[in-house]
Design an enzyme around this catalytic site. Structure first.
Site, short mmCIF file in Angstrom:
data_model
loop_
_atom_site.label_atom_id
_atom_site.label_comp_id
_atom_site.label_asym_id
_atom_site.label_seq_id
_atom_site.Cartn_x
_atom_site.Cartn_y
_atom_site.Cartn_z
N ARG A 141 46.25 35.51 34.99
CA ARG A 141 44.81 35.39 35.05
C ARG A 141 44.27 36.04 33.78
O ARG A 141 44.90 36.92 33.21
CB ARG A 141 44.26 36.11 36.28
CG ARG A 141 44.66 35.47 37.58
CD ARG A 141 44.15 36.30 38.77
NE ARG A 141 44.40 35.60 40.00
CZ ARG A 141 45.57 35.63 40.64
NH1 ARG A 141 46.56 36.35 40.17
NH2 ARG A 141 45.74 34.96 41.75
N LYS A 166 45.42 40.63 40.77
CA LYS A 166 44.27 40.27 41.60
C LYS A 166 44.16 41.17 42.83
O LYS A 166 43.09 41.65 43.16
CB LYS A 166 44.35 38.81 42.01
CG LYS A 166 43.18 38.33 42.83
CD LYS A 166 43.26 36.87 43.11
CE LYS A 166 42.10 36.36 43.91
NZ LYS A 166 42.19 34.93 44.17
#
Length: 171
Positions: A141, A166
């Site tokens: 990400r 995350k």
């Protein structure tokens, strides 16, 4: 302050005290408690919970709202036996979007664009080229890639340590 509001504040304090960030659920549950208070109710019922869950947003957000209410209601059942916990299957789960896998040609386009960034003699173009390449190659990400430190790279072992994932898991 209502008994439900006091219980809500204790519940959020407990969750955050256990290390959960809990910002999103806290905001949603605060709205839920305000909804219950506006109806003049003192306990959570399935009917009130479902009315609130389905009152706003799209159907995709309903399962998130239901999960928040269920956790709070389950907690409250230990202190208020009149509390009802809505069933977990009361709303359909949100459909997941099918992931899109970029082709090599599609990945090459932003890499080439990064190398054409001005100014020609600066590191900016190489920084973005490296960043986009790392994201594409490792499946990171953008927040994970941006939080990398030099110490996270072990070239001798061929290991990249991702610290800021995350859900806070260490990879």
């Amino acid at each position: 302050m209502s008994r439900l509001r006091t219980a809500f504040e204790r519940y959020i304090g407990m969750r955050q005290g256990l290390g959960y960030k809990y910002d999103g659920p806290a905001k949603r549950l605060s709205e839920f408690v305000a909804f219950i208070e506006a109806r003049g109710a003192e306990t959570i019922t399935n009917d009130l919970a479902m009315e609130w869950v389905t009152s706003m947003g799209r159907q995709a957000s309903w399962s998130i709202r239901l999960a928040d209410v269920r956790c709070f209601a389950q907690h409250l059942t230990h202190f208020d036996p009149l509390t009802e916990v809505p069933p977990s299957d009361a709303v359909a789960p949100a459909p997941r979007t099918k992931p899109y896998i970029y082709s090599e040609i599609e990945i090459q386009a932003p890499l080439a664009a990064a190398l054409s960034l001005p100014p020609a003699n600066a590191l900016r173009r190489w920084t973005y080229h490296c960043l986009f390449g790392l994201i594409a190659l490792a499946g990171l990400r953008h927040s994970e890639a941006l939080s990398l430190l030099r110490a996270d790279v072990d070239l001798d072992q061929g290991v990249l340590t991702i610290r800021e994932t995350k859900f806070g898991r260490r990879c």
